[in-house]
Write a protein that holds these residues in place. Structure first.
Motif, PDB file in Angstrom:
ATOM      1  N   SER A  34      -3.708  -1.636  10.209  1.00 36.40           N
ATOM      2  CA  SER A  34      -4.696  -2.303   9.330  1.00 36.40           C
ATOM      3  C   SER A  34      -4.645  -1.981   7.977  1.00 36.40           C
ATOM      4  O   SER A  34      -4.793  -2.567   6.889  1.00 36.40           O
ATOM      5  N   LEU A  35      -4.721  -0.513   7.685  1.00 34.03           N
ATOM      6  CA  LEU A  35      -4.617  -0.013   6.465  1.00 34.03           C
ATOM      7  C   LEU A  35      -3.436  -0.428   5.585  1.00 34.03           C
ATOM      8  O   LEU A  35      -3.411  -0.538   4.511  1.00 34.03           O
ATOM      9  N   ALA A  36      -2.233  -0.329   6.255  1.00 29.11           N
ATOM     10  CA  ALA A  36      -1.001  -0.785   5.642  1.00 29.11           C
ATOM     11  C   ALA A  36      -1.179  -2.248   5.325  1.00 29.11           C
ATOM     12  O   ALA A  36      -0.466  -2.690   4.350  1.00 29.11           O
ATOM     13  N   ARG A  37      -1.748  -3.260   6.075  1.00 32.63           N
ATOM     14  CA  ARG A  37      -1.909  -4.665   5.502  1.00 32.63           C
ATOM     15  C   ARG A  37      -2.987  -4.707   4.726  1.00 32.63           C
ATOM     16  O   ARG A  37      -2.718  -5.621   3.568  1.00 32.63           O
ATOM     17  N   ILE A  38      -3.913  -3.888   4.568  1.00 30.52           N
ATOM     18  CA  ILE A  38      -4.840  -3.889   3.384  1.00 30.52           C
ATOM     19  C   ILE A  38      -4.081  -3.344   2.087  1.00 30.52           C
ATOM     20  O   ILE A  38      -4.412  -3.982   1.176  1.00 30.52           O
ATOM     21  N   ALA A  39      -3.448  -2.386   2.336  1.00 31.34           N
ATOM     22  CA  ALA A  39      -2.753  -1.740   0.956  1.00 31.34           C
ATOM     23  C   ALA A  39      -1.692  -2.964   0.620  1.00 31.34           C
ATOM     24  O   ALA A  39      -1.497  -3.072  -0.613  1.00 31.34           O
ATOM     25  N   LYS A  40      -0.884  -3.680   1.469  1.00 36.92           N
ATOM     26  CA  LYS A  40       0.179  -4.667   1.025  1.00 36.92           C
ATOM     27  C   LYS A  40      -0.522  -5.826   0.236  1.00 36.92           C
ATOM     28  O   LYS A  40       0.173  -6.350  -0.515  1.00 36.92           O
ATOM     29  N   LEU A  41      -1.699  -6.188   0.547  1.00 37.88           N
ATOM     30  CA  LEU A  41      -2.487  -7.054  -0.142  1.00 37.88           C
ATOM     31  C   LEU A  41      -2.629  -6.833  -1.506  1.00 37.88           C
ATOM     32  O   LEU A  41      -2.477  -7.602  -2.453  1.00 37.88           O
ATOM     33  N   ILE A  42      -2.826  -5.440  -1.719  1.00 37.43           N
ATOM     34  CA  ILE A  42      -2.982  -4.852  -3.323  1.00 37.43           C
ATOM     35  C   ILE A  42      -1.568  -4.947  -3.930  1.00 37.43           C
ATOM     36  O   ILE A  42      -1.407  -5.595  -5.059  1.00 37.43           O
ATOM     37  N   LEU A  43      -0.574  -4.598  -3.266  1.00 39.37           N
ATOM     38  CA  LEU A  43       0.823  -4.430  -3.492  1.00 39.37           C
ATOM     39  C   LEU A  43       1.455  -5.839  -3.882  1.00 39.37           C
ATOM     40  O   LEU A  43       2.187  -6.015  -4.803  1.00 39.37           O
ATOM     41  N   TYR A  70     -14.659   5.232   6.956  1.00 38.89           N
ATOM     42  CA  TYR A  70     -14.715   4.913   5.604  1.00 38.89           C
ATOM     43  C   TYR A  70     -13.555   5.212   4.687  1.00 38.89           C
ATOM     44  O   TYR A  70     -13.132   6.361   5.061  1.00 38.89           O
ATOM     45  N   PHE A  71     -13.029   4.355   3.980  1.00 40.57           N
ATOM     46  CA  PHE A  71     -11.913   4.611   3.168  1.00 40.57           C
ATOM     47  C   PHE A  71     -12.223   3.965   1.724  1.00 40.57           C
ATOM     48  O   PHE A  71     -12.967   3.237   1.412  1.00 40.57           O
ATOM     49  N   ILE A  72     -11.604   4.981   0.699  1.00 40.86           N
ATOM     50  CA  ILE A  72     -11.769   4.673  -0.540  1.00 40.86           C
ATOM     51  C   ILE A  72     -10.299   4.603  -1.177  1.00 40.86           C
ATOM     52  O   ILE A  72      -9.373   5.423  -0.993  1.00 40.86           O
ATOM     53  N   ILE A  73      -9.819   3.479  -1.719  1.00 41.52           N
ATOM     54  CA  ILE A  73      -8.766   3.124  -2.272  1.00 41.52           C
ATOM     55  C   ILE A  73      -8.546   2.908  -3.744  1.00 41.52           C
ATOM     56  O   ILE A  73      -9.503   2.054  -4.196  1.00 41.52           O
ATOM     57  N   LYS A  74      -8.233   3.762  -4.619  1.00 38.43           N
ATOM     58  CA  LYS A  74      -8.078   3.664  -5.956  1.00 38.43           C
ATOM     59  C   LYS A  74      -6.798   2.900  -6.451  1.00 38.43           C
ATOM     60  O   LYS A  74      -5.704   3.474  -6.013  1.00 38.43           O
ATOM     61  N   PHE A  75      -6.880   2.110  -7.135  1.00 35.75           N
ATOM     62  CA  PHE A  75      -5.854   1.045  -7.867  1.00 35.75           C
ATOM     63  C   PHE A  75      -6.031   0.492  -8.995  1.00 35.75           C
ATOM     64  O   PHE A  75      -7.223   0.429  -9.675  1.00 35.75           O
ATOM     65  N   ASP A  76      -5.116   0.152  -9.526  1.00 35.35           N
ATOM     66  CA  ASP A  76      -4.795  -0.573 -10.953  1.00 35.35           C
ATOM     67  C   ASP A  76      -4.650  -1.960 -10.819  1.00 35.35           C
ATOM     68  O   ASP A  76      -3.582  -2.196 -10.081  1.00 35.35           O
ATOM     69  N   SER A  77      -5.339  -2.742 -11.363  1.00 35.67           N
ATOM     70  CA  SER A  77      -5.093  -4.291 -11.367  1.00 35.67           C
ATOM     71  C   SER A  77      -5.693  -4.829 -12.472  1.00 35.67           C
ATOM     72  O   SER A  77      -6.405  -4.408 -13.235  1.00 35.67           O
ATOM     73  N   ASN A  78      -5.777  -6.194 -12.430  1.00 35.93           N
ATOM     74  CA  ASN A  78      -6.210  -7.111 -13.384  1.00 35.93           C
ATOM     75  C   ASN A  78      -7.580  -7.829 -12.642  1.00 35.93           C
ATOM     76  O   ASN A  78      -7.696  -7.633 -11.523  1.00 35.93           O
TER      77      ASN A  78
END
Length: 150
Positions: free
Chosen positions: A21-30, A63-71
């Motif tokens: 599920s974390l991989a799926r969540i990260a792929k949405l951002i990528l 609990y997770f914190i994902i730090k990412f760059d986006s518009n």
């Protein structure tokens, strides 16, 4: 692109399912051209209150914190996707301030106020201004008498 933090609460599940599920969540951002800087786990903890999500109630979550760059347009799309995701119990997005803009001026701040440049400039401005409380009546104002005299 600005940096954002996504605070995610993921439902309680075994470790193998949690990884997928974390991989799926990260792929949405990528997939939406975002750049992931870090993924931090805060562990499995009880929630502060009972959370109802997708016809089930959750009292504990990962609990997770994902730090990412986006518009900014991508954030609204991610919110929609995470609202539909069965594994995500709660999500919140925060914009991260730029940490490079902060500079340390400890030597200037540790001086007594009278020796600081900012305070000396304020004192000069204060001396130039007329004090409004020291105004006196001018007798040559064109009036023949003082109107407030008894």
């Amino acid at each position: 692109m600005p940096t954002y933090e996504a605070a995610l609460l993921i439902r309680t599940m075994p470790l193998v399912e949690l990884k997928t599920s974390l991989a799926r969540i990260a792929k949405l951002i990528l997939n939406q051209k975002g750049i992931i800087r870090s993924i931090d786990s805060l562990g499995h903890q009880p929630t502060p209150f009972k959370i109802s999500c997708t016809d089930s109630q959750h009292r504990e979550a990962h609990y997770f914190i994902i730090k990412f760059d986006s518009n900014i347009k991508m954030i609204s799309r991610l919110r929609d996707e995470y609202n539909r995701d069965v594994d995500v119990v709660r999500q919140q997005f925060y914009k991260v301030r730029d940490e490079r803009a902060i500079s340390c001026e400890l030597e200037k701040e540790s001086q007594p106020p009278a020796y600081r440049e900012e305070v000396q400039e304020m004192m000069k401005q204060g001396k130039k201004q007329q004090n409004p409380f020291t105004y006196k009546f001018k007798y040559n104002s064109g009036m023949t008498h003082y109107p407030f005299q008894k």
